[in-house]
Motif scaffolding. Structure first.
Motif, PDB file in Angstrom:
ATOM      1  N   GLU A 245      47.062  54.238  84.952  1.00 16.36           N
ATOM      2  CA  GLU A 245      47.351  55.070  83.794  1.00 16.36           C
ATOM      3  C   GLU A 245      46.186  55.070  82.803  1.00 16.36           C
ATOM      4  N   LYS A 246      45.400  53.973  82.800  1.00 16.00           N
ATOM      5  CA  LYS A 246      44.247  53.882  81.918  1.00 16.00           C
ATOM      6  C   LYS A 246      43.072  53.305  82.692  1.00 16.00           C
ATOM      7  N   TYR A 247      41.890  53.844  82.427  1.00 14.81           N
ATOM      8  CA  TYR A 247      40.671  53.322  83.040  1.00 14.81           C
ATOM      9  C   TYR A 247      39.591  53.319  81.967  1.00 14.81           C
ATOM     10  N   ALA A 248      38.726  52.296  81.986  1.00 12.50           N
ATOM     11  CA  ALA A 248      37.686  52.175  80.961  1.00 12.50           C
ATOM     12  C   ALA A 248      36.305  52.055  81.586  1.00 12.50           C
ATOM     13  N   PHE A 249      35.389  52.923  81.171  1.00 11.91           N
ATOM     14  CA  PHE A 249      33.959  52.760  81.439  1.00 11.91           C
ATOM     15  C   PHE A 249      33.372  52.044  80.218  1.00 11.91           C
ATOM     16  N   ILE A 250      32.931  50.804  80.404  1.00 11.13           N
ATOM     17  CA  ILE A 250      32.397  50.006  79.299  1.00 11.13           C
ATOM     18  C   ILE A 250      30.898  49.850  79.534  1.00 11.13           C
ATOM     19  N   LEU A 251      30.086  50.431  78.649  1.00 16.87           N
ATOM     20  CA  LEU A 251      28.651  50.528  78.892  1.00 16.87           C
ATOM     21  C   LEU A 251      27.871  49.836  77.783  1.00 16.87           C
ATOM     22  N   TYR A 252      27.146  48.785  78.160  1.00 16.34           N
ATOM     23  CA  TYR A 252      26.266  48.078  77.240  1.00 16.34           C
ATOM     24  C   TYR A 252      24.828  48.442  77.599  1.00 16.34           C
ATOM     25  N   PHE A 253      24.113  49.018  76.631  1.00 14.43           N
ATOM     26  CA  PHE A 253      22.716  49.390  76.857  1.00 14.43           C
ATOM     27  C   PHE A 253      21.820  48.451  76.051  1.00 14.43           C
ATOM     28  N   ALA A 254      20.893  47.817  76.758  1.00 16.59           N
ATOM     29  CA  ALA A 254      19.986  46.859  76.132  1.00 16.59           C
ATOM     30  C   ALA A 254      18.661  47.529  75.797  1.00 16.59           C
ATOM     31  N   ASP A 255      18.029  47.043  74.756  1.00 18.35           N
ATOM     32  CA  ASP A 255      16.692  47.518  74.425  1.00 18.35           C
ATOM     33  C   ASP A 255      15.778  47.282  75.624  1.00 18.35           C
ATOM     34  N   PRO A 256      15.071  48.316  76.107  1.00 16.04           N
ATOM     35  CA  PRO A 256      14.240  48.165  77.318  1.00 16.04           C
ATOM     36  C   PRO A 256      13.202  47.051  77.207  1.00 16.04           C
ATOM     37  N   GLN A 257      12.761  46.738  75.976  1.00 17.60           N
ATOM     38  CA  GLN A 257      11.735  45.708  75.802  1.00 17.60           C
ATOM     39  C   GLN A 257      12.262  44.313  76.108  1.00 17.60           C
ATOM     40  N   SER A 258      13.587  44.137  75.987  1.00 18.37           N
ATOM     41  CA  SER A 258      14.156  42.807  76.197  1.00 18.37           C
ATOM     42  C   SER A 258      15.247  42.787  77.259  1.00 18.37           C
ATOM     43  N   ALA A 259      15.461  43.905  77.936  1.00 17.05           N
ATOM     44  CA  ALA A 259      16.543  43.984  78.926  1.00 17.05           C
ATOM     45  C   ALA A 259      16.286  43.043  80.094  1.00 17.05           C
ATOM     46  N   ASN A 260      17.332  42.377  80.532  1.00 15.70           N
ATOM     47  CA  ASN A 260      17.242  41.480  81.683  1.00 15.70           C
ATOM     48  C   ASN A 260      17.206  42.307  82.969  1.00 15.70           C
ATOM     49  N   PRO A 261      16.300  42.018  83.903  1.00 16.83           N
ATOM     50  CA  PRO A 261      16.245  42.800  85.149  1.00 16.83           C
ATOM     51  C   PRO A 261      17.473  42.643  86.048  1.00 16.83           C
ATOM     52  N   ARG A 262      18.279  41.592  85.833  1.00 20.64           N
ATOM     53  CA  ARG A 262      19.475  41.423  86.660  1.00 20.64           C
ATOM     54  C   ARG A 262      20.572  42.352  86.142  1.00 20.64           C
ATOM     55  N   GLN A 263      20.291  43.634  86.162  1.00 16.24           N
ATOM     56  CA  GLN A 263      21.165  44.613  85.549  1.00 16.24           C
ATOM     57  C   GLN A 263      21.918  45.403  86.609  1.00 16.24           C
ATOM     58  N   GLY A 264      22.890  46.168  86.168  1.00 18.33           N
ATOM     59  CA  GLY A 264      23.675  46.979  87.090  1.00 18.33           C
ATOM     60  C   GLY A 264      25.071  47.189  86.565  1.00 18.33           C
ATOM     61  N   ALA A 265      26.034  47.314  87.489  1.00 12.81           N
ATOM     62  CA  ALA A 265      27.420  47.578  87.112  1.00 12.81           C
ATOM     63  C   ALA A 265      28.340  46.748  87.987  1.00 12.81           C
ATOM     64  N   LEU A 266      29.504  46.428  87.452  1.00 13.43           N
ATOM     65  CA  LEU A 266      30.481  45.628  88.189  1.00 13.43           C
ATOM     66  C   LEU A 266      31.834  46.295  88.088  1.00 13.43           C
ATOM     67  N   GLU A 267      32.477  46.447  89.255  1.00  9.52           N
ATOM     68  CA  GLU A 267      33.771  47.117  89.315  1.00  9.52           C
ATOM     69  C   GLU A 267      34.913  46.181  88.979  1.00  9.52           C
ATOM     70  N   HIS A 268      35.974  46.766  88.468  1.00  8.06           N
ATOM     71  CA  HIS A 268      37.228  46.068  88.231  1.00  8.06           C
ATOM     72  C   HIS A 268      38.359  47.037  88.556  1.00  8.06           C
ATOM     73  N   SER A 269      39.579  46.532  88.625  1.00  7.41           N
ATOM     74  CA  SER A 269      40.694  47.384  89.023  1.00  7.41           C
ATOM     75  C   SER A 269      40.964  48.502  88.023  1.00  7.41           C
TER      76      SER A 269
END
Length: 743
Positions: free
Chosen positions: A254-278
């Motif tokens: 009934e509800k789904y959430a796209f939760i998006l955190y954007f990091a400053d490119p100068q300090s962003a960690n390379p271990r980045q991506g997306a993770l699924e949940h139900s």
């Protein structure tokens, strides 16, 4: 009196049951208004415990990442208290385990949690599964990083109270049971669902869109304000609508959430991506202008959103009752990740969000990545079962070969069923058979699918999923009118077939694994943990590393002197520069594969291709389009008949893409006007009339003019409103034809 007494007993029993449920519940609380040096205090009112000694766990591993995270690294000062506030004996057994004495007296557990985004603790947690504690700005609450459970008590209710600044909003797939301006309260039936429910608190940038019966939240945190939820929601809208249709028209949430955190490119960690949940997906990505990010994000979002099918409605017992501290993995990552990745691309081509050639280019990229970067003969079931340890370096292949297994299985099903059964129908059947609350047995899944389909599918699984045979790309693509071309293998240089990772503290690419290192790597002398500083004199920055490694591979010749400078820890724990040299050794490399549409394929293969790539395939019947005479007769026949529905699929199958129709018709004033329309608009204008009225149109004679592959037919006609009635009108149809795709 009898009923009254019984009613009284029932009331007492109900009260007892409620009290028991309360005593069985974990009651967690965190206060986002009181962070301390990037740490938060976690308070737990413990459920009733009967044992005198019990163990408390933080997760070692979580679903989706299939790698060891060790969330216990970030927990400090764990203390247990009885109801009088007296401290109980606590001993940390290992990274993720604490042993508590006199546990039967315990009422409260407290500990501090530090965030992972800024932690100086050496770790391997992916940022899309990490935590953030940034006072008055942003809090990312990935539950595995905050909340643990007691041994043997994972399947009890969990309650979480979050105290927050009044102007903060909590983005999550959960629906709070209570909410005020300064507090949210959430409940889940067990620990697994709590771990499956990330949250992000900050001043809101949120947009809701309605997709069918599902309310979809798009929540964005972007420190530089280059990306907004409104923009992303507009980009996602068409994709999500297509996905709903792809999944049969209804979503299981009934509800789904796209939760998006954007990091400053100068300090962003390379271990980045997306993770699924139900009920949600979480994204950690660098912040670039939204128009630049949107195409990339759509591909990722399409993948993560499809996980509402796997694992939400189709999952094995290993996923249903996940072991967070001793990895016990399913053998079906080809389904969880591979088919999900395939579907995320397939939906886009089926609903015309990308072209067929663009879809094939995605497939060919996966073929080339799979064959050159991973072990193509490793059984996929073995990779899945050992993805967290033995074959961790091969895990990335679930998104490459895993997706290709999905594509080849889809084609094979279409081939065996003559277009009547595809992979999506099988997935829908599996969803109906199992669902959210009924897991399948890991060893039984192949037999279940074979029982739903064909014996030959069992051979497919045996050879290409459980076995070590490479997928038969050329054979299967040929079945759907797609050319598969393979360049010859060639000899290239490598950096030793080592696996790279990222050292967050040093902000450098590091040697993460040397278990598959070849002789050249051994000659250079790489060691696990080495920092890659320079290759052939070029500084290896994280941003430039991929290009530097590719250039080295393509441009290095046999016996060229290779020099790599690494940073290696000395006995004092400091990094020192070490110069590694050896003559280059070339190794065999697979030639690139290319895919293209075969325009001159037989009609039956073109029909199967349409059924594979088009949501509403309209491949014509061969007898309708085998000649000019046949197609003209079909054109008249398909719109003629008694009152009722016409075969509009057959009608549309006669036309090329972007075909147009036109007529000269009288206006209300009696003047005559030229009107242009598409075949779809013709159906919309005339369909209601045909439903209510008989209509028969017949050819009276024709003239044909042909030049090369083109033909113009001038066809005289008349139509009647009764089959044996008088003609109502006569006229001329001018019809342009092209001979194409063997029709």
């Amino acid at each position: 009196m009898y009923y009254k007494n019984c009613l009284t007993v029932v009331c007492f029993l109900a009260t007892a049951v409620v009290a028991l449920a309360q005593n069985a519940t974990y009651r967690y609380a965190i206060d986002l208004t009181k962070p301390q040096n990037d740490q938060l205090e976690v308070s737990l009112q413990t459920p009733a415990i009967s044992q005198k000694t019990i163990r408390f766990f933080m997760p070692k591993i979580i679903p989706g990442t299939y790698s060891v995270s060790d969330y216990g690294l970030f927990v400090h000062d764990l203390k247990a208290f009885d109801k009088k506030g007296k401290a109980l004996p606590v001993k940390q057994v290992d990274t993720n385990t604490w042993e508590i004495q006199k546990a039967h007296k315990m009422t409260t557990l407290q500990y501090m949690v530090e965030d992972i985004f800024d932690s100086e603790v050496e770790n391997s947690v992916y940022m899309m599964a990490a935590t953030n504690i940034e006072a008055d700005t942003n809090f990312v609450i990935h539950p595995p990083g905050f909340f643990g459970y007691f041994e043997g008590m994972k399947n009890q209710p969990f309650e979480l109270t979050v105290t927050k600044p009044a102007d903060f909003y909590g983005s999550t797939g959960l629906v709070p049971i209570r909410a005020t301006a300064t507090q949210d309260v959430f409940q889940t039936g067990d620990y697994d669902l709590m771990m499956d429910s990330p949250m992000m608190y900050n001043r809101p940038d949120t947009t809701f869109i309605n997709i069918g019966d599902t309310k979809v939240l798009v929540s964005v945190y972007a420190p530089n304000k280059q990306i907004t939820s409104t923009y992303l929601a507009a980009q996602l809208d068409n994709l999500l609508k297509a996905q709903v249709q792809y999944l049969g028209g209804k979503l299981p949430v009934e509800k789904y959430a796209f939760i998006l955190y954007f990091a400053d490119p100068q300090s962003a960690n390379p271990r980045q991506g997306a993770l699924e949940h139900s009920y949600s997906s979480f994204y950690y990505l660098p912040e670039y202008p939204q128009a630049q990010m949107a195409p990339f994000l759509l591909d990722i979002a399409a993948h993560e959103f499809f996980h509402i099918v796997t694992p939400l409605t189709i999952h094995s017992t290993e996923i249903s009752d996940f072991n967070f501290n001793e990895p016990v993995l399913s053998q079906h990552l080809w389904l969880y990740e591979g088919v999900t990745e395939y579907a995320s691309d397939h939906v886009q081509v089926r609903y015309e969000l990308i072209t067929p050639q663009a879809f094939l280019e995605k497939m060919q990229e996966k073929i080339n990545n799979s064959r050159t970067q991973y072990n193509d003969t490793l059984a996929f079931t073995a990779l899945s079962k050992n993805a967290a340890d033995t074959y961790s370096a091969q895990y990335g292949n679930v998104y490459e070969k895993g997706a290709l297994i999905g594509a080849m299985l889809d084609i094979r099903l279409l081939d065996l069923s003559n277009g009547k059964v595809d992979l999506q129908k099988v997935i829908q059947q599996l969803s109906q058979k199992y669902g959210m609350d009924k897991p399948f047995e890991d060893d039984a899944l192949f037999d279940v699918i074979v029982g739903m389909t064909y014996p030959e599918i069992g051979n497919f699984f045996e050879k290409y999923v459980a076995g070590n045979e490479p997928l038969p790309y050329a054979e299967y693509f040929e079945k759907v009118g797609v050319n598969y071309q393979q360049e010859p293998d060639k000899m290239v240089a490598t950096l030793g077939k080592i696996n790279f990772g990222y050292n967050q503290e040093q902000q450098r690419i590091e040697v993460a694994n040397v278990s598959n290192m070849n002789e050249f790597g051994k000659s250079l002398g790489f060691r696990k943990g080495d920092l890659m500083l320079k290759v052939q004199g070029v500084d290896v920055t994280p941003a430039a590393a991929q290009g530097i490694f590719s250039s080295f591979s393509e441009n290095t010749k046999a016996n060229d002197q290779v020099e790599v400078v690494v940073g290696r820890k000395n006995d004092a724990g400091d990094f020192e520069e070490v110069r590694l040299t050896a003559p280059a050794v070339l190794v065999p490399s697979k030639g690139k594969a290319t895919l293209s549409l075969a325009d001159n394929a037989p009609i039956e293969k073109l029909r199967l291709r349409d059924q594979w790539l088009d949501a509403k395939p309209l491949t014509a019947r061969p007898e309708d389009v085998e000649s000019i005479d046949a197609i003209i007769k079909t054109l008249y026949d398909v719109i003629s008949g008694p009152a009722g529905q016409r075969d509009w699929d057959r009608f549309h199958s006669l036309f090329t893409t972007n075909a147009s129709m036109s007529a000269i018709t009288p206006t209300k004033s009696g003047a005559r006007m030229y009107v242009s329309m598409t075949p779809n608009e013709y159906q919309e204008k005339n369909g209601p009339f045909f439903t209510s009225n008989g209509f028969w149109e017949e050819e009276l004679g024709r003239q044909e003019m042909k030049f090369g592959e083109l033909a113009t037919v001038v066809s005289a006609y008349q139509f009647r409103l009764k089959q044996e009635g008088k003609p109502e009108q006569r006229g001329i149809n001018s019809i342009q034809l092209v001979y194409d795709q063997n029709r």
